[in-house]
Every structure is written in C-alpha cells, then in structure tokens.
Design an enzyme around this catalytic site. Structure first.
Site, PDB file in Angstrom:
ATOM      1  N   GLU A 131       0.850  -1.194   0.000  1.00 59.70           N
ATOM      2  CA  GLU A 131       0.000   0.000   0.000  1.00 59.70           C
ATOM      3  C   GLU A 131       0.887   1.245   0.000  1.00 59.70           C
ATOM      4  O   GLU A 131       1.648   1.470   0.945  1.00 59.70           O
ATOM      5  CB  GLU A 131      -0.920   0.016   1.225  1.00 59.70           C
ATOM      6  CG  GLU A 131      -1.740   1.282   1.378  1.00 59.70           C
ATOM      7  CD  GLU A 131      -2.543   1.635   0.135  1.00 59.70           C
ATOM      8  OE1 GLU A 131      -2.249   2.690  -0.474  1.00 59.70           O
ATOM      9  OE2 GLU A 131      -3.442   0.863  -0.230  1.00 59.70           O
TER      10      GLU A 131
ATOM     11  N   GLY B  75      -6.424   1.216   4.740  1.00 59.89           N
ATOM     12  CA  GLY B  75      -7.852   1.523   4.775  1.00 59.89           C
ATOM     13  C   GLY B  75      -8.389   2.036   3.461  1.00 59.89           C
ATOM     14  O   GLY B  75      -9.601   2.056   3.240  1.00 59.89           O
TER      15      GLY B  75
ATOM     16  N   CYS C 160     -12.085   4.238   1.346  1.00 59.67           N
ATOM     17  CA  CYS C 160     -13.205   4.142   2.295  1.00 59.67           C
ATOM     18  C   CYS C 160     -12.863   4.783   3.635  1.00 59.67           C
ATOM     19  O   CYS C 160     -13.610   5.607   4.153  1.00 59.67           O
ATOM     20  CB  CYS C 160     -13.601   2.686   2.498  1.00 59.67           C
ATOM     21  SG  CYS C 160     -14.959   2.473   3.679  1.00 59.67           S
TER      22      CYS C 160
ATOM     23  N   GLY D 247     -25.219  11.854  -7.703  1.00 59.07           N
ATOM     24  CA  GLY D 247     -25.067  10.479  -7.257  1.00 59.07           C
ATOM     25  C   GLY D 247     -24.995  10.387  -5.747  1.00 59.07           C
ATOM     26  O   GLY D 247     -25.231  11.364  -5.027  1.00 59.07           O
TER      27      GLY D 247
ATOM     28  N   VAL E 195     -18.918  13.355 -10.096  1.00 61.27           N
ATOM     29  CA  VAL E 195     -19.615  12.758 -11.237  1.00 61.27           C
ATOM     30  C   VAL E 195     -19.216  11.300 -11.461  1.00 61.27           C
ATOM     31  O   VAL E 195     -19.392  10.770 -12.554  1.00 61.27           O
ATOM     32  CB  VAL E 195     -19.376  13.580 -12.524  1.00 61.27           C
ATOM     33  CG1 VAL E 195     -19.998  14.951 -12.405  1.00 61.27           C
ATOM     34  CG2 VAL E 195     -17.884  13.709 -12.812  1.00 61.27           C
TER      35      VAL E 195
ATOM     36  N   ASP F 198     -13.329  -1.809  -6.194  1.00 60.62           N
ATOM     37  CA  ASP F 198     -13.617  -0.840  -7.256  1.00 60.62           C
ATOM     38  C   ASP F 198     -12.845  -1.101  -8.541  1.00 60.62           C
ATOM     39  O   ASP F 198     -13.302  -0.754  -9.629  1.00 60.62           O
ATOM     40  CB  ASP F 198     -13.286   0.577  -6.778  1.00 60.62           C
ATOM     41  CG  ASP F 198     -14.247   1.073  -5.708  1.00 60.62           C
ATOM     42  OD1 ASP F 198     -15.084   0.276  -5.242  1.00 60.62           O
ATOM     43  OD2 ASP F 198     -14.161   2.253  -5.334  1.00 60.62           O
TER      44      ASP F 198
ATOM     45  N   ALA G 135     -17.638  -0.551  -0.528  1.00 56.47           N
ATOM     46  CA  ALA G 135     -16.678  -1.162   0.390  1.00 56.47           C
ATOM     47  C   ALA G 135     -17.120  -2.551   0.828  1.00 56.47           C
ATOM     48  O   ALA G 135     -16.305  -3.480   0.902  1.00 56.47           O
ATOM     49  CB  ALA G 135     -16.481  -0.264   1.615  1.00 56.47           C
TER      50      ALA G 135
ATOM     51  N   HIS H  34     -39.514  -5.877  19.620  1.00 61.01           N
ATOM     52  CA  HIS H  34     -40.421  -4.736  19.736  1.00 61.01           C
ATOM     53  C   HIS H  34     -40.092  -3.943  20.998  1.00 61.01           C
ATOM     54  O   HIS H  34     -39.837  -4.531  22.050  1.00 61.01           O
ATOM     55  CB  HIS H  34     -41.871  -5.231  19.808  1.00 61.01           C
ATOM     56  CG  HIS H  34     -42.866  -4.141  20.035  1.00 61.01           C
ATOM     57  ND1 HIS H  34     -43.303  -3.317  19.013  1.00 61.01           N
ATOM     58  CD2 HIS H  34     -43.504  -3.726  21.161  1.00 61.01           C
ATOM     59  CE1 HIS H  34     -44.164  -2.455  19.490  1.00 61.01           C
ATOM     60  NE2 HIS H  34     -44.309  -2.677  20.808  1.00 61.01           N
TER      61      HIS H  34
END
Length: 448
Positions: free
Chosen positions: A32, A37, A40, A179, A262, A303, A311, A435
């Site tokens: 990474e 993380g 997200c 969106g 967008v 993605d 995620a 309930h």
C-alpha cells in the site's frame, strides 16, 4: 522472498483478503503506497459519515423543541468536528494495522507493480526490492473522475477528498453530480445552512436507485431550499459561474465553491497489467465469478473491477477470491448488494427496483407501508416520514426492498438476507422481530 499471496492495495477488499488468507495459513504480503484503509477509511465512507453524524446532531439540537427539549445555543464548530474526524481515522487505521500484524501479514509501504510471470507465479517490484508470489490480488480501488469541462482546470474545485479537509465553509456551493457521494455532501452542507445547488445530467438524482426513493429525497431537500437542475449538461466553468444547457436553454449558475462528484474510475495505471496480459474493459479489470482475471492466479477485488464500487462488496469479493485460492467452494453473488445513501433522511435499497423489473418484463407486486406504522420510528422521528417497500414476484419471492427514513441503513439487513436467500413474504413474516424497533417495519411490510 517468496509468498503464497501478494495483495496490491489496502482498502476493505485488500485488508479483508489479507487477514482471511493469513487465517487460512497462507504467507501474505500486502503493498500500500498510501494509508491503510484505502479510499473508504481515508477519504470516503468513514470521514463523510463522521461529518454527517455531527451535522445530524446539530439538526436534532436545533429541532429539539419538537421533543420538548430546547437547546438555543446549538452551533457547529468546524475545527472541532474536523479534529474528531482525524482522531477517528487514526484510531481505525491503527486498528487495521494491528489486525494485519496479528495475522502475520507483512506490510510494505511502497507502490507495487507486476514485472513478470513465471512458472512459479509472479514477480512484483516495490521500491528497490523485488518479491515473488504464487497468487496476486489487485485491490487498488478507484479515483474521482474529472470530466473534460472547458475552464474547469482553471478553478480550484473540490472533489470528495478536498471537501473532507475544508477549513472554512463556503457561502454557496454547486455540486456537479447527483449520485450517492454528491447527495451526501448536499445533506451535510444544506444542514449547515449553506446555499446548495445540484447540477445533474440525468433526469433524476441517484441514478439507478429506486425512482420513488430519489424523488422523495429530492423533495425533502427542496424543502431545505436546495436547488436542482436535472437533465442539465455543464458546458463550461467561467468566473465563479457554471455554464450549462437545459432543453436548449443556457443557464448561468453562480457559486462560491464547486464540488465535482460525477463518478469514479478504476485505478489500473502503473500496475504492470499489460506486462502479464490482464484484460481490461472500459478501464476496469475483467473478472469471473471467483474474481479471477484473464490471467490464472491473478484476482481483482473492489472498485478496480468496476462491478460494484462499494466497500462491503469489496470485502466479500476478497473473501471469495481467497476461498478460490484455497480450494474452498464459493462464488460471488451480486443479487443482494445493499446500497445506502447516508443523507438526512437516509435511503437504503437492495435487490431489483421497479424500473428494472418493468424493463425485464417481470410480473411483480409492491408491498408498501409508511414508516409511521413503526412505533419506534414515530418516537424517534417527530413529524418525520418515510416508507418501506418490498417487491415480490407472482410467487411471493422477495426481489427487492427499498426504504426511506432515518435508520434505514440499519434495518435493511433482514431484507438483504431475504433477497439473497430468495425468501417469500410468508417466510419473512414468520420471523420474530424485537419490539419496539424500527426494523419491525420489514415484517409489517411482509404482512401487508
């Protein structure tokens, strides 16, 4: 060094896959180049919800008189809210690192790329070192798409990343895109009293989501003075104005700040995919039901494969990929992927929409009840409204569920399971719900 599995990208898909693989006894290395993380945690799900939580509390405080509580001095301190957001990100980031370390996952903070395919697997270069792995999972996520609008590059516009680091609130903001991400920022900024305008090319906000949900949400925002320009195409940005066209008419929409939201695009550049022959389609990596790419032994989750940019989808895809690697029977199902819009009020949806069912020619039935049939909802949402809608086929099998109302994100879960397991209304109605809870509305809709 040789590894059983190399993972490129430490978002939800990559980190979940890493821990799952290590728990199955694989020797795992995780690359990474930025923070653990992914999008997200650092510039998406978590920071936006942190800010929205503070905004929602402000709204409740200002409207406390509905509940017999008066808080005349309620205010929003931006610096403290941002400080809390930073603290939460650090805490969760540290938790991710600790979880990976506890599972024995090696973490390399470098940009990684595939350099070769060998008889034993793949070679990966990161920094000045080279690594070998039998299998590879690509989980590099996505980045904000910036449309080629004339003059946009001359304006200090925001994407979600910049909007989450704001130090001073603007007087007005124009949001390009209606969106999910755009609407969550609309909810945030309108709650804080900022003049908000939405410009969307499509005839409705929230794209493929249920039309009734998007219409109701738009109307709720319009009551808060949010302005919408739908079926409107932006042609240029000039001197603090958005130039747009709507049904042949030119519009000029002034702004203090511009937020571009967008859509997002898969991050595949610089990974060396062409070196080993991984197939792309419309910029995303092509995968099968096991998340394996066109190259055996290389998988793509989250993605970057462009199937479902969420995620929670990425986390499940990572699990499926590891299961395939370890010869455990499994396959990815997208039948019941939940979609949530964390606005005020919330929207939650799973399965097929009415529009999709009509297009497919499916004979379906609608079972719709108002949220006011839930005593808990009435207690916690004075003068609030909303609904729960279940869609079924002619045999009563639940095909979709769509909800509007605060708390929808939490009460959608039983409907998710019902859609995934193809439960009937009768089967769902036999389940005992606690309930008083808002989740009872799902059973009430099933009984309707």
């Amino acid at each position: 060094m040789n590894y059983d599995l190399a993972i490129i990208g430490a978002g939800p898909g990559g980190t979940d896959a890493a821990e799952h693989a290590a728990a199955h006894g694989l020797k795992v290395i995780l690359f990474e180049k930025n923070k653990l993380g992914g999008v997200c945690l650092n510039e998406g799900c978590i920071p936006t919800k942190t800010l929205l939580r503070s905004a929602h509390l402000l709204s409740e405080a200002l409207e406390g008189k509905k509940y017999g509580v008066t808080i005349p001095e309620a205010s929003f301190e931006l610096s403290k809210v941002m400080s809390r957001k930073t603290k939460i990100l650090k805490k969760l980031g540290a938790g991710i690192r600790l979880g990976l370390q506890n599972h024995g996952v090696e973490i390399v903070t470098e940009e990684a790329r595939l350099t070769d395919k060998t008889a034993d697997g793949f070679t990966i270069a990161a920094g000045e070192s080279s690594y070998s792995a039998r299998r590879v999972i690509i989980a590099t996520g996505s980045k904000a798409f910036i449309p080629p609008i004339d003059g946009l590059s001359d304006v200090p516009y925001w994407t979600a990343r910049e909007a989450l680091e704001v130090e001073e609130l603007p007087k007005s903001i124009v949001v390009l895109g209606g969106g999910v991400i755009g609407m969550e920022f609309v909810s945030l900024f309108s709650t804080l009293g900022i003049d908000v305008t939405v410009v969307e090319m499509l005839p409705k906000i929230l794209g493929p989501m249920d039309e009734e949900l998007s219409t109701e949400l738009q109307q709720a925002f319009e009551k808060r003075k949010v302005k919408f320009h739908l079926s409107t195409k932006v042609t240029a940005v000039r001197d603090g104005r958005v130039i747009a066209e709507h049904e042949g008419e030119q519009l000029e929409i002034p702004f203090d700040k511009l937020l571009v939201s967008v859509g997002r695009r898969a991050v595949t550049d610089g990974l060396g995919l062409e070196t080993v022959g991984v197939e792309l389609q419309r910029g995303a990596i092509v995968v099968d039901e096991h998340l394996e790419t066109s190259v055996p032994g290389i998988y793509a989750v989250g993605d970057v494969n462009g199937v479902s940019m969420l995620a929670h989808t990425a986390a499940r895809e990572g699990q499926v990929a590891v299961h395939h690697i370890t010869d455990y029977p499994d396959a990815m199902s997208y039948r019941a992927i939940p979609g949530i819009v964390y606005t005020d009020p919330e929207i939650a949806s799973v399965g097929q929409t009415e529009q999709e069912l009509r297009t497919a020619g499916v004979d379906y039935q609608v079972h719709r009840v108002p949220m006011s049939l839930s005593g808990r909802f009435v207690i916690e949402n004075e003068q609030g409204n909303g609904f729960c809608k279940l869609l079924t086929d002619s045999e009563g099998v639940i095909l979709g569920a769509h909800m509007l109302g605060n708390g929808s994100s939490e009460i959608l879960v039983p409907a998710i399971m019902a859609v995934e397991q193809r439960m009937t209304l009768a089967e769902l109605a036999r389940i005992v719900f606690p309930h008083p809870t808002v989740s009872e509305i799902v059973r009430i809709a099933a009984l309707s």
